[in-house]
Design a protein around this motif. Structure first.
Motif, PDB file in Angstrom:
ATOM      1  N   TRP A 241       1.132  -1.204   0.180  1.00 44.74           N
ATOM      2  CA  TRP A 241       0.156  -0.232   0.001  1.00 44.74           C
ATOM      3  C   TRP A 241       0.856   1.526   0.210  1.00 44.74           C
ATOM      4  N   VAL A 242       1.989   1.121   0.248  1.00 47.05           N
ATOM      5  CA  VAL A 242       2.706   2.027   0.810  1.00 47.05           C
ATOM      6  C   VAL A 242       2.737   3.117  -0.789  1.00 47.05           C
ATOM      7  N   GLY A 243       2.806   4.334  -0.386  1.00 44.95           N
ATOM      8  CA  GLY A 243       2.940   4.913  -1.899  1.00 44.95           C
ATOM      9  C   GLY A 243       2.317   5.991  -3.201  1.00 44.95           C
ATOM     10  N   PRO A 244       2.407   5.914  -4.332  1.00 44.23           N
ATOM     11  CA  PRO A 244       1.543   6.575  -5.142  1.00 44.23           C
ATOM     12  C   PRO A 244       1.393   5.217  -5.765  1.00 44.23           C
ATOM     13  N   ASP A 245       0.287   5.264  -6.055  1.00 41.51           N
ATOM     14  CA  ASP A 245      -0.283   4.348  -6.794  1.00 41.51           C
ATOM     15  C   ASP A 245       0.858   3.440  -8.417  1.00 41.51           C
ATOM     16  N   ALA A 246       1.953   4.077  -9.201  1.00 42.22           N
ATOM     17  CA  ALA A 246       2.726   3.533  -9.777  1.00 42.22           C
ATOM     18  C   ALA A 246       3.539   3.274 -10.004  1.00 42.22           C
ATOM     19  N   THR A 247       4.025   2.808  -7.980  1.00 52.87           N
ATOM     20  CA  THR A 247       5.229   3.118  -7.262  1.00 52.87           C
ATOM     21  C   THR A 247       5.306   0.828  -6.900  1.00 52.87           C
ATOM     22  N   THR A 248       5.864   0.373  -7.501  1.00 51.63           N
ATOM     23  CA  THR A 248       6.441  -1.107  -7.131  1.00 51.63           C
ATOM     24  C   THR A 248       6.945  -0.376  -5.709  1.00 51.63           C
ATOM     25  N   THR A 249       6.838  -1.949  -4.649  1.00 51.62           N
ATOM     26  CA  THR A 249       8.130  -1.181  -3.440  1.00 51.62           C
ATOM     27  C   THR A 249       8.452  -2.787  -3.203  1.00 51.62           C
ATOM     28  N   ARG A 250      10.111  -3.211  -3.005  1.00 55.20           N
ATOM     29  CA  ARG A 250      10.373  -3.684  -2.687  1.00 55.20           C
ATOM     30  C   ARG A 250      11.017  -3.507  -0.728  1.00 55.20           C
ATOM     31  N   ILE A 251      10.545  -4.239  -0.070  1.00 53.35           N
ATOM     32  CA  ILE A 251      11.114  -4.778   1.500  1.00 53.35           C
ATOM     33  C   ILE A 251      12.388  -5.091   1.660  1.00 53.35           C
ATOM     34  N   ASP A 252      13.955  -4.228   1.779  1.00 52.18           N
ATOM     35  CA  ASP A 252      15.185  -4.995   1.813  1.00 52.18           C
ATOM     36  C   ASP A 252      15.249  -5.236   3.443  1.00 52.18           C
ATOM     37  N   ALA A 253      15.169  -4.856   4.124  1.00 51.71           N
ATOM     38  CA  ALA A 253      15.044  -5.245   5.949  1.00 51.71           C
ATOM     39  C   ALA A 253      13.975  -4.502   6.341  1.00 51.71           C
ATOM     40  N   TRP A 254      13.050  -5.270   7.491  1.00 53.89           N
ATOM     41  CA  TRP A 254      12.772  -4.535   8.043  1.00 53.89           C
ATOM     42  C   TRP A 254      12.595  -5.402   9.382  1.00 53.89           C
ATOM     43  N   ASP A 255      12.487  -5.047  10.812  1.00 51.32           N
ATOM     44  CA  ASP A 255      12.631  -5.070  12.582  1.00 51.32           C
ATOM     45  C   ASP A 255      11.769  -4.740  12.739  1.00 51.32           C
ATOM     46  N   ALA A 256      10.171  -4.649  13.060  1.00 51.58           N
ATOM     47  CA  ALA A 256       9.448  -3.599  13.340  1.00 51.58           C
ATOM     48  C   ALA A 256       9.272  -4.435  14.348  1.00 51.58           C
ATOM     49  N   ARG A 257      10.696  -3.535  15.418  1.00 50.98           N
ATOM     50  CA  ARG A 257       9.990  -3.634  16.790  1.00 50.98           C
ATOM     51  C   ARG A 257      10.792  -2.098  17.768  1.00 50.98           C
ATOM     52  N   THR A 258      10.704  -2.508  18.515  1.00 54.96           N
ATOM     53  CA  THR A 258      11.047  -0.822  19.218  1.00 54.96           C
ATOM     54  C   THR A 258      13.112  -0.870  19.109  1.00 54.96           C
ATOM     55  N   GLY A 259      13.884  -0.386  18.171  1.00 61.44           N
ATOM     56  CA  GLY A 259      14.918  -0.896  18.210  1.00 61.44           C
ATOM     57  C   GLY A 259      15.635  -1.267  17.071  1.00 61.44           C
ATOM     58  N   GLY A 260      14.251  -1.587  16.485  1.00 63.42           N
ATOM     59  CA  GLY A 260      14.539  -2.040  14.919  1.00 63.42           C
ATOM     60  C   GLY A 260      14.705  -1.252  13.999  1.00 63.42           C
ATOM     61  N   SER A 261      15.200  -1.623  12.939  1.00 65.19           N
ATOM     62  CA  SER A 261      15.946  -0.580  11.743  1.00 65.19           C
ATOM     63  C   SER A 261      14.516  -1.012  10.219  1.00 65.19           C
ATOM     64  N   TRP A 262      14.680  -0.631   9.011  1.00 67.25           N
ATOM     65  CA  TRP A 262      13.953  -1.016   8.011  1.00 67.25           C
ATOM     66  C   TRP A 262      14.362  -0.199   6.764  1.00 67.25           C
ATOM     67  N   ARG A 263      14.594  -0.917   5.379  1.00 66.87           N
ATOM     68  CA  ARG A 263      15.004  -0.387   4.446  1.00 66.87           C
ATOM     69  C   ARG A 263      14.263  -0.948   3.248  1.00 66.87           C
ATOM     70  N   TYR A 264      13.838   0.296   1.996  1.00 73.09           N
ATOM     71  CA  TYR A 264      12.647  -0.384   1.299  1.00 73.09           C
ATOM     72  C   TYR A 264      12.744   0.527  -0.049  1.00 73.09           C
ATOM     73  N   VAL A 265      12.940   0.012  -1.005  1.00 68.09           N
ATOM     74  CA  VAL A 265      12.956   0.952  -2.410  1.00 68.09           C
ATOM     75  C   VAL A 265      11.758   0.515  -3.218  1.00 68.09           C
ATOM     76  N   SER A 266      11.368   1.888  -3.722  1.00 73.91           N
ATOM     77  CA  SER A 266      10.060   2.444  -4.655  1.00 73.91           C
ATOM     78  C   SER A 266      10.555   2.263  -6.051  1.00 73.91           C
TER      79      SER A 266
END
Length: 160
Positions: free
Chosen positions: A44-69
């Motif tokens: 769901w993230v971003g404009p309709d014309a966007t495709t998103t790839r998650i490279d890293a995702w640690d959704a917890r306190t102290g975690g980190s994330w990275r994605y590419v649109s």
């Protein structure tokens, strides 16, 4: 006929802050999950014309994330850290890798309105009024509204 709901996006006139508010027909737990589950988030993230790839995702306190649109064959990368993750609030940083000095501190609140409705409030703090105004000119309004419309559809059809 479907009613289009847009987020209210406001810039504080005296602070380098952008505040966004949008109501959803969903429970707070559903919105929290849509923001912390990488598979759902990428849909769901971003404009309709966007495709998103998650490279890293640690959704917890102290975690980190990275994605590419991916937009029209061009990749735009973003990364950050989750500072506080709990069911009613997420605090994280957000950095567009094309402007690595521009770190945004974001806070999201999931306010239970009752009757299966939730208000999502966000506050984005940047380092200057100029940076705030640059974000507002960047097309963020389109990305927010198209992304939230996709999220609303996913919530309504049960995929989120």
């Amino acid at each position: 006929m479907n009613k289009i709901i847009e987020a209210r996006i406001e810039a504080d006139p005296n602070l380098p802050v952008i505040r966004t508010v949008r109501d959803f027909t969903a429970e707070p737990a559903q919105l929290f999950r849509a923001h912390t589950d990488p598979v759902l988030f990428a849909k769901w993230v971003g404009p309709d014309a966007t495709t998103t790839r998650i490279d890293a995702w640690d959704a917890r306190t102290g975690g980190s994330w990275r994605y590419v649109s991916l937009v029209n064959g061009v990749e735009y990368a973003f990364h950050g850290c989750f500072h506080d993750v709990r069911p009613d609030r997420i605090v994280q940083t957000f950095t567009f890798e094309g402007e690595p000095e521009g770190v945004v501190l974001e806070t999201m609140w999931f306010d239970d309105l009752g009757d299966g409705r939730t208000r999502l409030r966000t506050q984005s703090l940047v380092d200057s009024i100029e940076a705030r105004d640059g974000l507002l000119r960047s097309g963020m309004e389109v990305g927010i509204n198209e992304g939230y419309a996709k999220l609303e559809r996913m919530l309504n059809d049960g995929t989120a």
